[in-house]
Design an enzyme around this catalytic site. Structure first.
Site, PDB file in Angstrom:
ATOM      1  N   TRP A   1       1.035   5.713  -1.750  1.00 21.27           N
ATOM      2  CA  TRP A   1       0.839   6.658  -2.517  1.00 21.27           C
ATOM      3  C   TRP A   1       1.797   6.910  -3.793  1.00 21.27           C
ATOM      4  CZ3 TRP A   1      -2.105  11.706  -2.997  1.00 21.27           C
ATOM      5  CH2 TRP A   1      -3.656  11.465  -2.480  1.00 21.27           C
TER       6      TRP A   1
ATOM      7  N   TYR B   1       0.815  -1.200   0.066  1.00 19.09           N
ATOM      8  CA  TYR B   1       0.236  -0.028  -0.044  1.00 19.09           C
ATOM      9  C   TYR B   1       0.773   1.143  -0.220  1.00 19.09           C
ATOM     10  CZ  TYR B   1      -3.505   3.655   1.298  1.00 19.09           C
ATOM     11  OH  TYR B   1      -4.008   4.676   1.487  1.00 19.09           O
TER      12      TYR B   1
HETATM   13  N1  LIG Z   1      -2.088   8.134  12.474  1.00 22.64           N
HETATM   14  C1  LIG Z   1      -2.548   8.159  11.280  1.00 22.64           C
HETATM   15  N2  LIG Z   1      -1.942   7.608  10.459  1.00 22.64           N
HETATM   16  C2  LIG Z   1      -2.377   7.653   8.856  1.00 22.64           C
HETATM   17  C3  LIG Z   1      -3.224   8.401   8.666  1.00 22.64           C
HETATM   18  C4  LIG Z   1      -4.000   9.317   9.598  1.00 22.64           C
HETATM   19  O1  LIG Z   1      -4.993  10.135   9.335  1.00 22.64           O
HETATM   20  N3  LIG Z   1      -3.394   9.131  10.840  1.00 22.64           N
HETATM   21  N4  LIG Z   1      -3.549   8.462   7.361  1.00 22.64           N
HETATM   22  C5  LIG Z   1      -3.628   7.474   6.538  1.00 22.64           C
HETATM   23  C6  LIG Z   1      -3.769   7.688   5.162  1.00 22.64           C
HETATM   24  S1  LIG Z   1      -5.408   8.240   4.733  1.00 22.64           S
HETATM   25  C7  LIG Z   1      -2.780   7.313   4.220  1.00 22.64           C
HETATM   26  S2  LIG Z   1      -3.373   7.218   2.497  1.00 22.64           S
HETATM   27  C8  LIG Z   1      -1.559   6.702   4.666  1.00 22.64           C
HETATM   28  C9  LIG Z   1      -0.313   7.218   3.534  1.00 22.64           C
HETATM   29  O2  LIG Z   1       0.849   6.392   3.562  1.00 22.64           O
HETATM   30  P1  LIG Z   1       1.694   6.336   2.391  1.00 22.64           P
HETATM   31  O3  LIG Z   1       0.987   6.317   1.085  1.00 22.64           O
HETATM   32  O4  LIG Z   1       2.296   4.787   2.664  1.00 22.64           O
HETATM   33  O5  LIG Z   1       2.660   7.436   2.684  1.00 22.64           O
HETATM   34  P2  LIG Z   1       3.686   8.031   1.780  1.00 22.64           P
HETATM   35  O6  LIG Z   1       4.672   8.995   2.649  1.00 22.64           O
HETATM   36  O7  LIG Z   1       2.982   8.895   0.640  1.00 22.64           O
HETATM   37  O8  LIG Z   1       4.602   6.765   1.059  1.00 22.64           O
HETATM   38  C10 LIG Z   1       4.909   6.870  -0.029  1.00 22.64           C
HETATM   39  C11 LIG Z   1       6.442   6.343  -0.185  1.00 22.64           C
HETATM   40  O9  LIG Z   1       6.774   5.879  -1.454  1.00 22.64           O
HETATM   41  C12 LIG Z   1       7.968   6.484  -1.851  1.00 22.64           C
HETATM   42  N5  LIG Z   1       7.873   6.756  -3.503  1.00 22.64           N
HETATM   43  C13 LIG Z   1       7.544   7.668  -4.016  1.00 22.64           C
HETATM   44  N6  LIG Z   1       7.830   7.783  -5.325  1.00 22.64           N
HETATM   45  C14 LIG Z   1       8.337   6.573  -5.425  1.00 22.64           C
HETATM   46  C15 LIG Z   1       8.631   5.530  -6.695  1.00 22.64           C
HETATM   47  O10 LIG Z   1       8.398   5.968  -8.017  1.00 22.64           O
HETATM   48  N7  LIG Z   1       9.171   4.278  -6.440  1.00 22.64           N
HETATM   49  C16 LIG Z   1       9.448   3.755  -5.178  1.00 22.64           C
HETATM   50  N8  LIG Z   1       9.814   2.579  -5.224  1.00 22.64           N
HETATM   51  N9  LIG Z   1       9.031   4.637  -4.174  1.00 22.64           N
HETATM   52  C17 LIG Z   1       8.452   5.933  -4.230  1.00 22.64           C
HETATM   53  C18 LIG Z   1       8.170   7.738  -1.137  1.00 22.64           C
HETATM   54  O11 LIG Z   1       9.357   7.853  -0.917  1.00 22.64           O
HETATM   55  C19 LIG Z   1       7.205   7.400   0.065  1.00 22.64           C
HETATM   56  O12 LIG Z   1       8.202   6.625   1.086  1.00 22.64           O
HETATM   57  O13 LIG Z   1      -1.077   6.991   5.708  1.00 22.64           O
HETATM   58  C20 LIG Z   1      -2.170   6.726   6.578  1.00 22.64           C
HETATM   59  N10 LIG Z   1      -1.838   6.909   8.276  1.00 22.64           N
HETATM   60  N1  LIG Z   2      -1.522  18.661   2.563  1.00 16.11           N
HETATM   61  C1  LIG Z   2      -1.909  17.303   2.536  1.00 16.11           C
HETATM   62  N2  LIG Z   2      -3.203  17.038   2.058  1.00 16.11           N
HETATM   63  C2  LIG Z   2      -3.354  15.834   2.065  1.00 16.11           C
HETATM   64  C3  LIG Z   2      -2.620  14.828   2.708  1.00 16.11           C
HETATM   65  C4  LIG Z   2      -1.507  14.912   3.034  1.00 16.11           C
HETATM   66  O1  LIG Z   2      -0.748  14.111   3.686  1.00 16.11           O
HETATM   67  N3  LIG Z   2      -1.227  16.388   2.999  1.00 16.11           N
HETATM   68  N4  LIG Z   2      -3.332  13.608   2.463  1.00 16.11           N
HETATM   69  C5  LIG Z   2      -4.510  13.303   1.365  1.00 16.11           C
HETATM   70  C6  LIG Z   2      -5.216  11.968   1.950  1.00 16.11           C
HETATM   71  S1  LIG Z   2      -4.145  10.569   1.341  1.00 16.11           S
HETATM   72  C7  LIG Z   2      -6.154  11.617   2.324  1.00 16.11           C
HETATM   73  S2  LIG Z   2      -6.928  10.348   2.776  1.00 16.11           S
HETATM   74  C8  LIG Z   2      -7.087  12.907   2.918  1.00 16.11           C
HETATM   75  C9  LIG Z   2      -7.529  12.771   4.218  1.00 16.11           C
HETATM   76  O2  LIG Z   2      -8.663  13.798   4.378  1.00 16.11           O
HETATM   77  P1  LIG Z   2      -9.068  13.666   5.997  1.00 16.11           P
HETATM   78  O3  LIG Z   2      -9.044  12.316   6.563  1.00 16.11           O
HETATM   79  O4  LIG Z   2     -10.524  14.495   6.111  1.00 16.11           O
HETATM   80  O5  LIG Z   2      -8.108  14.658   6.504  1.00 16.11           O
HETATM   81  P2  LIG Z   2      -7.311  14.829   7.807  1.00 16.11           P
HETATM   82  O6  LIG Z   2      -6.831  16.150   7.944  1.00 16.11           O
HETATM   83  O7  LIG Z   2      -6.709  13.591   8.473  1.00 16.11           O
HETATM   84  O8  LIG Z   2      -8.750  15.319   8.889  1.00 16.11           O
HETATM   85  C10 LIG Z   2      -9.588  16.098   8.535  1.00 16.11           C
HETATM   86  C11 LIG Z   2     -10.019  16.961  10.110  1.00 16.11           C
HETATM   87  O9  LIG Z   2     -10.984  16.198  10.447  1.00 16.11           O
HETATM   88  C12 LIG Z   2     -10.808  16.644  11.842  1.00 16.11           C
HETATM   89  N5  LIG Z   2     -11.226  15.645  12.838  1.00 16.11           N
HETATM   90  C13 LIG Z   2     -10.547  14.599  13.319  1.00 16.11           C
HETATM   91  N6  LIG Z   2     -11.225  13.802  13.968  1.00 16.11           N
HETATM   92  C14 LIG Z   2     -12.595  14.342  14.216  1.00 16.11           C
HETATM   93  C15 LIG Z   2     -13.567  13.713  14.903  1.00 16.11           C
HETATM   94  O10 LIG Z   2     -13.681  12.905  15.439  1.00 16.11           O
HETATM   95  N7  LIG Z   2     -14.767  14.668  14.429  1.00 16.11           N
HETATM   96  C16 LIG Z   2     -14.792  15.738  13.643  1.00 16.11           C
HETATM   97  N8  LIG Z   2     -15.766  16.434  13.530  1.00 16.11           N
HETATM   98  N9  LIG Z   2     -13.541  16.147  13.074  1.00 16.11           N
HETATM   99  C17 LIG Z   2     -12.313  15.345  13.395  1.00 16.11           C
HETATM  100  C18 LIG Z   2      -9.415  17.226  12.248  1.00 16.11           C
HETATM  101  O11 LIG Z   2      -9.480  18.414  12.994  1.00 16.11           O
HETATM  102  C19 LIG Z   2      -8.868  17.107  10.899  1.00 16.11           C
HETATM  103  O12 LIG Z   2      -8.127  18.330  10.616  1.00 16.11           O
HETATM  104  O13 LIG Z   2      -6.164  14.114   2.798  1.00 16.11           O
HETATM  105  C20 LIG Z   2      -5.500  14.248   1.584  1.00 16.11           C
HETATM  106  N10 LIG Z   2      -4.647  15.503   1.520  1.00 16.11           N
HETATM  107 MO   LIG Z   3      -5.151   8.752   2.340  1.00  8.02          MO
END
Ligand SMILES: Nc1nc2c(c(=O)[nH]1)N[C@H]1C(S)=C(S)[C@@H](COP(=O)(O)OP(=O)(O)OC[C@H]3O[C@@H](n4cnc5c(=O)[nH]c(N)nc54)[C@H](O)[C@@H]3O)O[C@H]1N2
Ligand SMILES: Nc1nc2c(c(=O)[nH]1)N[C@H]1C(S)=C(S)[C@@H](COP(=O)(O)OP(=O)(O)OC[C@H]3O[C@@H](n4cnc5c(=O)[nH]c(N)nc54)[C@H](O)[C@@H]3O)O[C@H]1N2
Ligand SMILES: [Mo]
Length: 777
Positions: free
Chosen positions: A111, A109
């Site tokens: 991005w 998994y």
């Molecule tokens: N506590 C907590 N944890 C969370 C979340 C949260 O809200 N709270 N959010 C979750 C969510 S929504 C998401 S989507 C995940 C994101 O989790 P990930 O998608 O695993 O996070 P990234 O940092 O985008 O990791 C992408 C990795 O791919 C590598 N990469 C980039 N380009 C390439 C390439 O071309 N080739 C190779 N081999 N590698 C490459 C980058 O260096 C990076 O280390 O995290 C989750 N984790």
């Molecule tokens: N700059 C930037 N943008 C991103 C990403 C990033 O890494 N960086 N990641 C992308 C990805 S993979 C995803 S999946 C999306 C995630 O999209 P979301 O999951 O919506 O994003 P978050 O910033 O984790 O959370 C949004 C807000 O929800 C609020 N929140 C947390 N818990 C609660 C709750 O229990 N109740 C309510 N009402 N609010 C709560 C928090 O204040 C938080 O700032 O964002 C995307 N956009």
């Molecule tokens: Mo995500």
């Protein structure tokens, strides 16, 4: 002088020029609101964090018994490409030969990066399928709960994520937008695959100028931009279902629920109403009841319910709400509330899931398909819900429930990862470290020395997009970009495609994997999918070379037809929803039939589980672990913009003034956050924008344990996943619950451990038998 060349990233199209050892980056001229994340990109070209040569963990190389125990604390030995590729090929042959593809975990998994061909996930899945398959994963960390519940109660996920309410409709028609979890502008900076125009700030301002009102239900005030002047209802995290029920209660008490809509378009309302009005359990889910749980005032709930019934109202539910215990419930209850208001399918009204979470959600659909690399078919049917990785590695053979299926964890011998960072995305990192000691071999392709690379046995250096040509294109983004190579590969880094091709060659699978095409031939070949569709639609359809020379091209869009919800509203018999009943399921017979005690037949409030209850009494502060504004996840945390936001080298954690004062914490102090699972250091930022009893620490600071050999290490940098709980949302979806946890905080006293993760790696020299630091080269 080099000229600027077109390129693209998950956070924006741009052009770049490399000169005199420096990379200059300019946002796309058509982008009205370019992302500051572009400021992280130049570091790619020179950072000591880049992986320059293949490297093998010493314990694995020397094959010492029990060597896996040293993962995460071992030395690495740099090796040549042929030697590394031989090791990988032999190891794959051994594991596939002895244990079959069911012993290989290739979920991988993550991005990765923008670019349709060199997309690491597509490459690795294609490669492993050529070898015979792999155990994969389903759903995402983003929306693990919603992806499972929506099809039961409303319809296919993409109908309500992609084909739902548009920004245009909001600007045009919404009178009241009630956003549970908000629409933080920072989140709309990014979209997977690319985003050429950041339009959300402009759209929200447009709606506001027309007179639309915004209500923000969130623990953080800045989940809406200040310009739209949203009314802030500071909620206690994890309790949104309570005010939603309270609002529904007011609608029924006042006779404002739309009986006609409920009769015509939904099933099971009566059973839900029995629960709402306490006919079964004797508890009315009144505003008073809700207020005690969620901390929002009774009057605020009552007033909001009346406003919602009187205006064209859109309710939105963010991803974040469902990345928590019982995360299915607010997603479902948001639908029920919108159904009771009778506005689903109206322009700018009704329900939208995840609007504002990513920059292209709410934009128009593309009218043509995008180039996509075929991954072939996976011969292995075993899979895990994506966030159950540590459970799987720790408990082979154990049984668990998922979405009506009795499941069993496979016995994994080899883990192969490319394009993701589990030590960023997974919860309870001390537990993940224990889980990562289980497999016999872990192979990682990475661009940089992330914590995941530092827990692998074989680390292969991958190029970034800057080092290769590709086609940039993304869902709902009309701009297709010729992503042109800007710099030579750093060190000995190779494209994932090239790496897999070399290994496939050693395993006799070269032709199958490559189909005898060079990278450039693949680009031309993949481009044809879109070009042919353009021709068929009567649009201008340049050939690949013309597109490449121009640097970009605009794709046609579909008109905004309101999506499946509008069609359903228009005629529920001709355009039924794709649920079991064809209607909105307020009561789901199917979910009820699964017999789960943590997700039953209609949305309801579930008190915290025993473990969470224990956390609650011992650790009084809620920690919101949301997405970072200064980077995408963990990507380029070593970049200039991300690093400029650190304080004393640590990730900032926001704390309310009252909570800080109680603990003697001042602005800028280093604090230690802790709970039963672990602890981390971070730098305190005192802020009124955070509700009392809540702290906020974004994800993505690279995990750095104070003692790599300890199984209960502290992260000195500020990664919140050392604190979060590794438990599924419920037996229905088993989604990640990483958004929220419980902690306490104290001022850190004593000698401050240094943050060294950005200094580069130390390598063990096989000949010299000593370690040397390979810093800037
Ligand atoms: N506590 C907590 N944890 C969370 C979340 C949260 O809200 N709270 N959010 C979750 C969510 S929504 C998401 S989507 C995940 C994101 O989790 P990930 O998608 O695993 O996070 P990234 O940092 O985008 O990791 C992408 C990795 O791919 C590598 N990469 C980039 N380009 C390439 C390439 O071309 N080739 C190779 N081999 N590698 C490459 C980058 O260096 C990076 O280390 O995290 C989750 N984790
Ligand atoms: N700059 C930037 N943008 C991103 C990403 C990033 O890494 N960086 N990641 C992308 C990805 S993979 C995803 S999946 C999306 C995630 O999209 P979301 O999951 O919506 O994003 P978050 O910033 O984790 O959370 C949004 C807000 O929800 C609020 N929140 C947390 N818990 C609660 C709750 O229990 N109740 C309510 N009402 N609010 C709560 C928090 O204040 C938080 O700032 O964002 C995307 N956009
Ligand atoms: Mo995500």
């Amino acid at each position: 002088m080099n000229s600027f060349k077109t390129h693209s990233s998950h956070w924006g199209a741009f052009s770049g020029r490399y000169e005199n050892g420096g990379l200059e980056v300019r946002p796309h001229p058509g982008d009205p609101h370019p992302s500051p994340l572009l400021g992280n990109i130049p570091a790619i070209a020179h950072s000591p964090m880049r992986i320059r040569r293949p490297a093998i963990r010493r314990g694995w190389l020397e094959g010492a018994p029990g060597h896996a125990q040293n993962r995460g604390a071992d030395d690495y030995v740099e090796v040549s490409w042929p030697r590394a590729a031989d090791f990988v090929a032999k190891e794959l042959q051994r594991v596939y030969g002895n244990f079959g593809p069911e012993a290989v975990f290739g979920g991988s998994y993550g991005w990765a990066s923008a670019g349709r061909f060199h997309h690491a996930q597509s490459q690795i899945h294609r490669f492993l399928n050529v070898l015979g398959g792999y155990v994969g994963s389903v759903n995402t960390y983003s929306s693990g709960a919603a992806m499972v519940i929506l099809p039961h109660v409303l319809g296919p996920y993409d109908h309500f994520d992609r084909k739902s309410v548009t920004w245009d409709a909001i600007e045009r028609s919404s009178e009241l937008v009630v956003a549970f979890g908000g629409m933080a502008i920072k989140n709309t900076d990014v979209h997977g695959g690319g985003i050429s125009a950041h339009i959300v700030p402009r759209t929200l301002n447009g709606a506001h100028a027309r007179g639309a009102r915004f209500v923000l239900v969130s623990p953080l005030k800045d989940d809406f931009p200040p310009e739209v002047n949203a009314e802030w209802l500071p909620i206690l995290p994890g309790t949104d279902i309570a005010p939603m029920l309270g609002l529904a209660h007011v609608l029924v008490s006042e006779g404002l629920h739309d009986r006609q809509f409920l009769d015509r378009y939904t099933v099971g309302y009566e059973r839900f109403e029995d629960y709402l009005l306490g006919r079964i359990d004797g508890v009315e889910k009144s505003p008073d009841w809700a207020s005690h749980i969620c901390g929002i005032g009774v009057d605020a709930i009552k007033t909001l319910a009346l406003s919602m019934a009187r205006a064209r109202t859109l309710s939105t539910v963010s991803h974040s709400l469902q990345r928590a215990d019982h995360g299915e419930q607010p997603v479902w209850m948001g639908i029920v509330l919108a159904a009771m208001l009778g506005q689903i399918g109206l322009d700018g009204g009704g329900y939208s899931y995840s609007l504002g979470a990513l920059g292209n959600i709410g934009k128009h659909q593309l009218a043509v398909p995008l180039p996509t690399l075929s991954q072939f078919k996976n011969a292995v049917s075993d899979f895990i819900p994506v966030a159950r990785i540590a459970d799987m590695l720790l408990n082979p053979g154990h049984e668990y429930n998922y979405n009506g299926h009795a499941m069993r964890y496979p016995d994994i011998r080899l883990v192969y990862w490319a394009g993701g960072n589990p030590f960023h995305h997974h919860q309870d990192l001390n537990r993940l470290r224990a889980a990562f000691k289980k497999p016999e071999t872990i192979i990682v392709h990475e661009t940089a020395w992330t914590s995941s690379a530092r827990h692998a046995d074989i680390v292969l250096p991958a190029t970034t997009t800057l080092e290769r040509d590709d086609i940039g294109a993304a869902d709902r983004d009309p701009l297709m970009v010729a992503m042109k190579k800007l710099i030579e590969p750093v060190g000995e880094a190779r494209d994932d495609y090239e790496i897999f091709s070399e290994i496939a060659r050693r395993l006799g699978k070269f032709e199958e994997f490559t189909e005898n095409r060079t990278s450039r031939e693949w680009l031309t070949f993949l481009f044809e999918t879109t070009r042919k569709a353009l021709v068929a639609g009567g649009h201008e359809a340049p050939d690949f070379e013309t597109f490449w020379e121009r640097g970009e091209m605009c794709l046609p869009l579909k008109p905004d037809d309101g999506g499946p919800a509008r069609a359903f509203r228009h005629d529920p018999f001709a355009s039924p929803l794709q649920t079991p009943s064809g209607k909105i399921e307020i009561f789901s017979q199917r979910i009820e039939s699964f017999g789960y005690d943590d997700c039953r037949g209609h949305p309801r409030w579930y008190p915290p589980r025993a473990e969470a209850e224990d956390d609650k009494s011992r650790f009084p502060l809620h920690l919101v672990c949301n997405q970072p504004h200064q980077r995408l996840h963990s990507q380029l945390d070593y970049g200039d913009f991300s690093r400029s936001t650190k304080i004393k080298g640590r990730e900032p954690v926001r704390i309310n003034p009252a909570d800080a004062a109680e603990r003697g914490i001042s602005d800028g102090d280093i604090v230690r956050l802790f709970n039963a699972r672990g602890s981390c250091l971070a730098a305190a930022v005192i802020s009124e924008d955070v509700r009392k009893s809540v702290m906020q620490l974004a994800t993505g600071a690279w995990f750095e344990p104070d003692n790599a050999a300890s199984d209960k290490s502290m992260c000195v940098h500020g990664n919140p996943n050392i604190l979060t709980r590794d438990v599924g949302t419920s037996q229905l979806a088993q989604g990640s619950t990483g958004q929220l946890t419980r902690v306490d905080a104290e001022r850190f006293v004593g000698e401050l451990p240094p943050v060294r993760i950005f200094e580069g790696m130390t390598f063990f020299d096989e000949a010299e038998r000593s370690s040397t630091r390979a810093g800037n080269q």
